[in-house]
Design an enzyme around this catalytic site. Structure first.
Site, PDB file in Angstrom:
ATOM      1  N   THR A 112       0.840  -1.254  -0.045  1.00 34.13           N
ATOM      2  CA  THR A 112      -0.084  -0.157  -0.009  1.00 34.13           C
ATOM      3  C   THR A 112       1.107   1.072   0.050  1.00 34.13           C
ATOM      4  OG1 THR A 112      -0.022   0.223   2.370  1.00 34.13           O
ATOM      5  CG2 THR A 112      -1.580  -1.051   1.527  1.00 34.13           C
ATOM      6  N   THR A 113       0.086   2.174  -0.341  1.00 36.72           N
ATOM      7  CA  THR A 113       0.975   3.484  -0.137  1.00 36.72           C
ATOM      8  C   THR A 113       1.539   3.754   0.996  1.00 36.72           C
ATOM      9  OG1 THR A 113      -0.551   4.547  -1.646  1.00 36.72           O
ATOM     10  CG2 THR A 113       0.858   6.198  -0.550  1.00 36.72           C
ATOM     11  N   GLY A 114       0.895   3.629   2.117  1.00 35.43           N
ATOM     12  CA  GLY A 114       1.393   3.520   3.532  1.00 35.43           C
ATOM     13  C   GLY A 114       2.740   2.691   3.685  1.00 35.43           C
ATOM     14  N   TYR A 173     -13.381   3.726   6.992  1.00 36.02           N
ATOM     15  CA  TYR A 173     -12.182   3.565   6.111  1.00 36.02           C
ATOM     16  C   TYR A 173     -11.213   4.475   6.021  1.00 36.02           C
ATOM     17  CZ  TYR A 173      -9.401   1.428   2.573  1.00 36.02           C
ATOM     18  OH  TYR A 173      -8.136   1.012   1.737  1.00 36.02           O
ATOM     19  N   HIS A 193      -4.262  -5.302  -2.140  1.00 31.86           N
ATOM     20  CA  HIS A 193      -3.551  -4.977  -1.135  1.00 31.86           C
ATOM     21  C   HIS A 193      -3.814  -6.179   0.145  1.00 31.86           C
ATOM     22  CE1 HIS A 193      -2.288  -1.505  -2.505  1.00 31.86           C
ATOM     23  NE2 HIS A 193      -3.255  -0.782  -2.468  1.00 31.86           N
ATOM     24  N   TRP A 204      -5.213   1.759  10.261  1.00 34.44           N
ATOM     25  CA  TRP A 204      -5.856   0.924  11.017  1.00 34.44           C
ATOM     26  C   TRP A 204      -7.016   0.270  10.125  1.00 34.44           C
ATOM     27  CZ3 TRP A 204      -5.915  -1.046  15.870  1.00 34.44           C
ATOM     28  CH2 TRP A 204      -7.025  -1.774  16.449  1.00 34.44           C
TER      29      TRP A 204
HETATM   30  N1  CTP Z   1      -4.568   2.755   5.676  1.00 36.75           N
HETATM   31  C1  CTP Z   1      -4.722   1.934   6.849  1.00 36.75           C
HETATM   32  N2  CTP Z   1      -6.296   1.851   7.300  1.00 36.75           N
HETATM   33  C2  CTP Z   1      -7.272   2.177   6.632  1.00 36.75           C
HETATM   34  C3  CTP Z   1      -6.996   3.146   5.592  1.00 36.75           C
HETATM   35  C4  CTP Z   1      -5.791   3.259   5.124  1.00 36.75           C
HETATM   36  O1  CTP Z   1      -3.940   1.390   7.592  1.00 36.75           O
HETATM   37  N3  CTP Z   1      -8.380   2.171   7.116  1.00 36.75           N
HETATM   38  C5  CTP Z   1      -3.181   3.074   5.276  1.00 36.75           C
HETATM   39  C6  CTP Z   1      -2.809   2.265   4.278  1.00 36.75           C
HETATM   40  O2  CTP Z   1      -1.311   1.862   4.411  1.00 36.75           O
HETATM   41  C7  CTP Z   1      -2.745   3.064   3.030  1.00 36.75           C
HETATM   42  C8  CTP Z   1      -2.677   4.433   3.689  1.00 36.75           C
HETATM   43  O3  CTP Z   1      -3.173   4.455   5.052  1.00 36.75           O
HETATM   44  O4  CTP Z   1      -2.184   2.845   1.965  1.00 36.75           O
HETATM   45  C9  CTP Z   1      -3.262   5.695   2.808  1.00 36.75           C
HETATM   46  O5  CTP Z   1      -4.530   5.350   2.652  1.00 36.75           O
HETATM   47  P1  CTP Z   1      -5.437   5.405   1.556  1.00 36.75           P
HETATM   48  O6  CTP Z   1      -5.277   6.732   0.810  1.00 36.75           O
HETATM   49  O7  CTP Z   1      -6.685   4.791   1.605  1.00 36.75           O
HETATM   50  O8  CTP Z   1      -4.533   4.241   0.431  1.00 36.75           O
HETATM   51  P2  CTP Z   1      -5.515   3.417  -0.566  1.00 36.75           P
HETATM   52  O9  CTP Z   1      -6.174   4.184  -1.572  1.00 36.75           O
HETATM   53  O10 CTP Z   1      -6.342   2.497   0.173  1.00 36.75           O
HETATM   54  O11 CTP Z   1      -4.586   2.512  -1.248  1.00 36.75           O
HETATM   55  P3  CTP Z   1      -3.317   2.664  -2.000  1.00 36.75           P
HETATM   56  O12 CTP Z   1      -2.111   2.261  -1.439  1.00 36.75           O
HETATM   57  O13 CTP Z   1      -3.505   1.711  -3.130  1.00 36.75           O
HETATM   58  O14 CTP Z   1      -3.083   4.203  -2.401  1.00 36.75           O
END
Ligand code: CTP
Length: 319
Positions: free
Chosen positions: A241-243, A276, A293, A263
């Site tokens: 994931t981006t995170g 979310y 993911h 989370w």
């Molecule tokens: N994240 C998380 N729990 C969530 C939503 C997000 O831990 N409920 C973390 C993930 O590591 C995620 C990051 O926060 O990559 C950024 O969230 P988001 O912008 O939602 O990323 P995504 O669009 O879900 O995924 P991508 O990594 O494909 O960009």
């Protein structure tokens, strides 16, 4: 059982997977967390065997010219070109060259941040990384305002800015870009096909409004290198994931790394529902097989690293 990453101080070159780490959630506000700098240095060193975030954070002007063909990372048969405009926004040197910070915050987008009052604490870090242009102004008490680096998947233009289909949305988008003055805007433009038009719109708006951001476009090898690092450590992620990408890269230029808003679960430890995203109505999709993911596995991995003092995962309210 799933193996998770752990490291033994004695074996500098090869991290040793420890099987059977429980998915017990960490108590992020526990006072006994102490930073394990030896472990953090070891992780940095091991990640450097796969990627160098200083270099891989962006392709540079010197390596491309307008018209060059790029194969998408996930859709190898499909190609795009380095447009004249994109070329103009390629950095000449890495935006992270010779940068080093003592404390960094990486802010994920989970609804766990709502009512956390973590804004001030997040902003107190030397370097603040945010994901996918998540809004801050309306949520500043919980998420803070400062941004040193922010990511922007091309899909964000569609998801959060209505594909810029009216003057009002264009203005909102430009306002968001202008609020980033001085920070790095990291655009994974070559991951998957389908986003090229949106990337081009964004680039044109940046040039047209002379937005003061330092754009970065990840190297073509970054994603596989990050995945390779975690797979080698027996963390079987599908697509980071981006995170997780941000954490892996941040080890290069940050000593202490603090994660907020990670989370990926629909309920908090007390059973209360968690959104979310803190800012929209998207629902959980990561459990579906179609999702690229493996967020809960990533979370367990980060929790394990938290328990070992390599990073700090903040999942509760801040003081
Ligand atoms: N994240 C998380 N729990 C969530 C939503 C997000 O831990 N409920 C973390 C993930 O590591 C995620 C990051 O926060 O990559 C950024 O969230 P988001 O912008 O939602 O990323 P995504 O669009 O879900 O995924 P991508 O990594 O494909 O960009």
């Amino acid at each position: 059982p799933t193996s998770l990453v752990t490291y033994r101080k004695s074996k500098v070159s090869s991290p040793i997977p420890l099987p059977g780490l429980k998915s017990k959630t960490c108590n992020s506000s526990s006072p006994e967390w102490t930073f394990n700098s030896t472990l953090s240095n070891l992780i940095r060193k091991n990640i450097l065997r796969f990627l160098d975030a200083e270099r891989d954070i962006s392709i540079l002007k010197s390596t491309f010219k307008p018209g060059d063909v790029i194969h998408y990372i996930f859709d190898r048969q499909s190609t795009t070109n380095i447009s004249e405009n994109l070329y103009q926004l390629l950095p000449t040197v890495s935006p992270m060259k010779n940068q080093h910070y003592k404390q960094c915050a990486i802010v994920g987008n989970s609804g766990i941040l709502l009512n956390s009052s973590c804004g001030r604490e997040i902003d107190s870090h030397d370097f603040v990384i945010r994901c996918n242009l998540a809004p801050v102004e309306e949520y500043s008490a919980d998420v803070g305002l400062r941004t040193s680096l922010v990511t922007m998947n091309p899909s964000v233009v569609q998801r959060a800015f209505q594909d810029l289909n009216s003057e009002e949305w264009v203005q909102r988008f430009v306002h968001r870009l202008q609020s980033l003055s001085g920070s790095v805007l990291w655009i994974p433009a070559f991951m998957a096909k389908g986003g090229e038009e949106r990337v081009e719109w964004v680039i044109r708006l940046i040039l047209l409004h002379t937005v003061n951001v330092r754009t970065a476009f990840p190297s073509l090898r970054l994603l596989h290198a990050v995945r390779g690092y975690w797979l080698t450590n027996h963390v079987q992620i599908k697509r980071p994931t981006t995170g997780l990408l941000m954490y892996t890269m941040a080890t290069r230029f940050c000593d202490e790394i603090h994660l907020y808003g990670f989370w990926p679960f629909a309920h908090d430890p007390d059973g209360k529902p968690v959104k979310y995203h803190y800012y929209d109505t998207l629902t959980y999709h990561y459990t579906s097989r179609a999702s690229p993911h493996t967020m809960p596995l990533e979370f367990r991995t980060l929790s394990a690293l938290h328990r070992q003092g390599a990073l700090r995962l903040h999942t509760g309210p801040c003081k």
